[in-house]
Design an enzyme around this catalytic site. Structure first.
Site, PDB file in Angstrom:
ATOM      1  N   HIS A 128      13.034 -47.727   1.308  1.00  0.00           N
ATOM      2  CA  HIS A 128      14.468 -47.575   1.047  1.00  0.00           C
ATOM      3  C   HIS A 128      14.879 -48.141  -0.309  1.00  0.00           C
ATOM      4  O   HIS A 128      15.946 -47.833  -0.814  1.00  0.00           O
ATOM      5  CB  HIS A 128      15.301 -48.225   2.171  1.00  0.00           C
ATOM      6  N   ASP A 158       8.901 -48.081   6.789  1.00  0.00           N
ATOM      7  CA  ASP A 158       9.697 -48.308   5.583  1.00  0.00           C
ATOM      8  C   ASP A 158       8.823 -48.966   4.513  1.00  0.00           C
ATOM      9  O   ASP A 158       8.937 -50.157   4.233  1.00  0.00           O
ATOM     10  CB  ASP A 158      10.898 -49.198   5.932  1.00  0.00           C
ATOM     11  N   GLY A 238      18.421 -57.716  -2.462  1.00  0.00           N
ATOM     12  CA  GLY A 238      17.483 -57.814  -3.572  1.00  0.00           C
ATOM     13  C   GLY A 238      16.114 -58.299  -3.142  1.00  0.00           C
ATOM     14  O   GLY A 238      15.131 -58.127  -3.858  1.00  0.00           O
ATOM     15  N   ASN A 239      16.029 -58.924  -1.949  1.00  0.00           N
ATOM     16  CA  ASN A 239      14.748 -59.405  -1.434  1.00  0.00           C
ATOM     17  C   ASN A 239      13.924 -58.299  -0.781  1.00  0.00           C
ATOM     18  O   ASN A 239      12.743 -58.490  -0.503  1.00  0.00           O
ATOM     19  CB  ASN A 239      14.953 -60.509  -0.390  1.00  0.00           C
ATOM     20  N   SER A 240      14.545 -57.147  -0.507  1.00  0.00           N
ATOM     21  CA  SER A 240      13.818 -56.052   0.138  1.00  0.00           C
ATOM     22  C   SER A 240      12.560 -55.707  -0.634  1.00  0.00           C
ATOM     23  O   SER A 240      12.597 -55.495  -1.851  1.00  0.00           O
ATOM     24  CB  SER A 240      14.703 -54.808   0.226  1.00  0.00           C
ATOM     25  N   GLY A 293       3.741 -35.203  18.140  1.00  0.00           N
ATOM     26  CA  GLY A 293       4.714 -34.123  18.217  1.00  0.00           C
ATOM     27  C   GLY A 293       5.582 -34.122  19.448  1.00  0.00           C
ATOM     28  O   GLY A 293       5.795 -33.075  20.077  1.00  0.00           O
ATOM     29  N   VAL A 294       6.118 -35.307  19.801  1.00  0.00           N
ATOM     30  CA  VAL A 294       7.075 -35.382  20.899  1.00  0.00           C
ATOM     31  C   VAL A 294       8.229 -36.299  20.512  1.00  0.00           C
ATOM     32  O   VAL A 294       8.079 -37.177  19.659  1.00  0.00           O
ATOM     33  CB  VAL A 294       6.436 -35.923  22.207  1.00  0.00           C
TER      34      VAL A 294
END
Length: 385
Positions: A128, A158, A238-240, A293-294
Site C-alpha cells: 500500500h 500487503d 510513515g512507519n509502514s 478459487g473459492v
C-alpha cells in the site's frame, strides 16, 4: 570524692575490652543458633528474617535485566538502522487510506519506510506504500538518495519490493516469526511522520494470529489480512514498510497497520510470509502465489449450530470462483476441514495454509458435504503477473 584518672584508666580499658569480647561471643552464638539449628530456622521464620535474602536477590536480578535489555535495544538500533530506508513518492501522491474497522495502514500520503534485503538494492516495503504512486525516491540512513522502481508486488499479502541501483548495501537478518511469543520485547524502526528518519520505538508482542479486512477508502476494494502479529511498539504514519525486530536484531515482520482510534495498537505481517515472497521473486522474477478459487467464510460454533453441522472449525464455501476448485468438484456449502494434514481453524485459516504451498502443487482437501466427510485432490492455481 576525688578520682585519680591517671591511676584508674587501665582498669576502665580492661573492663571495656571484657564487655566487647563477651558481646562478640554472644553475637556469634546467636548467629550460629539462627543459621545452623532447627530452632533457629523456626525463629527466623517467625521474625520474618528469611524474607530479606529473597528480596535482595530479586532487586539485583531486576536491575541486571533492565541494563541488559537497554543495551540490546541500543545495539539493535546501531546494527540495523543502516539497513532501514525512507521512501518518498515523486509522482502523484497517494491520499486515500486503508481502513480496518477504524484501523489505518497509514501510507501518510507521500512517505513510507523499507529495509534492504539484498546488497544490490532490493528493498522490502508494504504494497500500500507503493500503490497509486508514479515514482519513488529511497533515502538510506547515511543520507544518500536513489531513484527507485517497483520490482514486484505480492498478489495476496500487503508486500512489495522496490529496486535501486546500488552495490555493497547492508542487509537485514531475518528471524523465524513462528517462534514469536506474546510478551516478547521488540523494536520498530521507520520514517515516523515522513520526517523523522530511522525513529526507534520499543514495545512487546501483544497478540498473534490476528485477522482483519482492510478497505481502500477511495475505491472501496477490500483485502483480507490474517496471521498478523500485534504489537504495542509505537508505529506512526510513515512507519509502514519498516521492520519489526527482536532484541537480537532479527526481522520478524513488516509494520503494516495501526488502530487509528486506539493507543499503541499496531499490526505486522510476519517475516516468514515475506521470505516466501522473496523466494518466489528470486526464482521467478516475480511473486507468484497459490490459490484454490473459492470464496469462503470461517466456520464458527454459532454458524455451525445454525447450519446443523457436526464440525465447528473449517472454511464454509460461499462461491466457487476459480478453475482449480471447479476441476476438483468443490461445491457451495462444502466445508473444508483439512488441507493435507493441516486442520483449518480460527488460528490457522484456509488462506494461511494455502499460502504455505506452491503454485502447481497437488493437495488433498478433507471436506464435509451433506454431513459426510470425504477427500478430494486439487491442483493449486497461480496468482501473480
Amino acid at each position: 570524692m576525688n578520682w585519680d584518672w591517671k591511676k584508674r584508666w587501665p582498669a576502665y580499658v580492661a573492663t571495656l575490652l571484657v564487655v566487647f569480647i563477651v558481646g562478640a561471643i554472644a553475637t556469634l552464638a546467636v548467629l550460629y543458633f539462627l543459621s545452623a539449628t532447627p530452632s533457629g530456622e523456626a525463629l527466623r521464620t517467625r521474625l520474618g528474617l528469611n524474607n530479606f535474602k529473597t528480596f535482595t536477590i530479586s532487586t539485583n536480578k531486576n536491575q541486571t535485566i533492565n541494563v541488559q535489555e537497554s543495551s540490546q535495544v541500543i545495539d539493535t538500533a546501531k546494527n540495523v538502522s543502516p539497513s532501514v530506508v525512507s521512501i518518498t513518492a515523486t509522482g502523484q501522491a497517494q491520499t486515500n487510506l486503508f481502513s480496518i474497522n477504524g484501523l489505518s495502514s497509514q501510507p501518510s500520503k507521500v512517505a513510507g519506510s523499507g529495509f534492504i534485503v539484498t546488497s544490490d538494492g532490493l528493498i522490502a516495503t508494504n504494497k500500500h506504500v507503493v500503490t497509486g504512486n508514479a515514482g519513488f525516491k529511497v533515502t538510506t540512513s547515511d543520507g544518500k538518495t536513489y531513484d527507485a522502481t517497483v520490482a514486484a508486488t505480492d498478489p495476496v499479502i500487503d508486500f512489495a519490493l522496490l529496486k535501486i541501483t546500488a552495490h555493497g548495501l547492508p542487509v537485514v537478518d531475518f528471524g523465524n516469526s513462528d517462534d514469536v511469543q506474546v510478551g516478547q520485547w521488540v523494536v520498530a524502526i521507520g520514517n515516523a511522520l515522513g520526517q523523522y528518519q530511522n525513529t526507534v520505538t520499543v514495545g512487546v508482542i501483544s497478540g498473534l494470529n490476528r485477522q482483519a479486512s482492510p478497505a481502500d477508502e477511495a475505491t472501496g476494494a477490500t483485502e483480507s489480512l490474517d496471521n498478523l502479529i500485534q504489537t504495542d511498539a509505537a508505529i506512526n504514519p510513515g512507519n509502514s514498510g519498516g521492520p519489526l525486530l527482536t532484541l537480537g536484531g532479527q526481522v520478524i515482520g513488516i509494520n503494516t497497520a495501526i488502530a487509528a482510534s486506539a493507543q499503541s495498537l499496531g499490526f505486522v505481517t510476519p517475516s516468514n510470509e515475506i521470505q516466501k515472497s522473496l523466494a518466489s521473486y528470486t526464482k521467478n522474477g516475480k511473486i507468484l502465489r497459490a490459490f484454490i478459487g473459492v470464496q469462503y467464510e470461517p466456520l464458527t460454533a454459532t454458524l455451525a449450530s445454525t447450519l446443523g453441522l457436526t464440525v465447528t472449525d473449517g472454511a464454509l464455501i460461499k462461491a466457487v470462483t476459480g478453475a482449480p476448485a471447479q476441476a476438483a468438484g468443490l461445491q457451495v456449502n462444502d466445508v473444508i476441514t483439512k488441507v493435507n494434514s493441516d486442520a483449518v481453524t480460527q488460528s490457522n485459516p484456509l488462506s494461511k495454509i494455502i499460502r504455505s504451498h506452491d503454485p502447481g502443487e497437488q493437495i488433498t482437501l478433507t471436506i464435509l458435504r451433506n454431513k459426510t466427510s470425504q477427500t478430494v485432490k486439487l491442483t493449486l492455481g497461480t496468482l501473480g503477473n
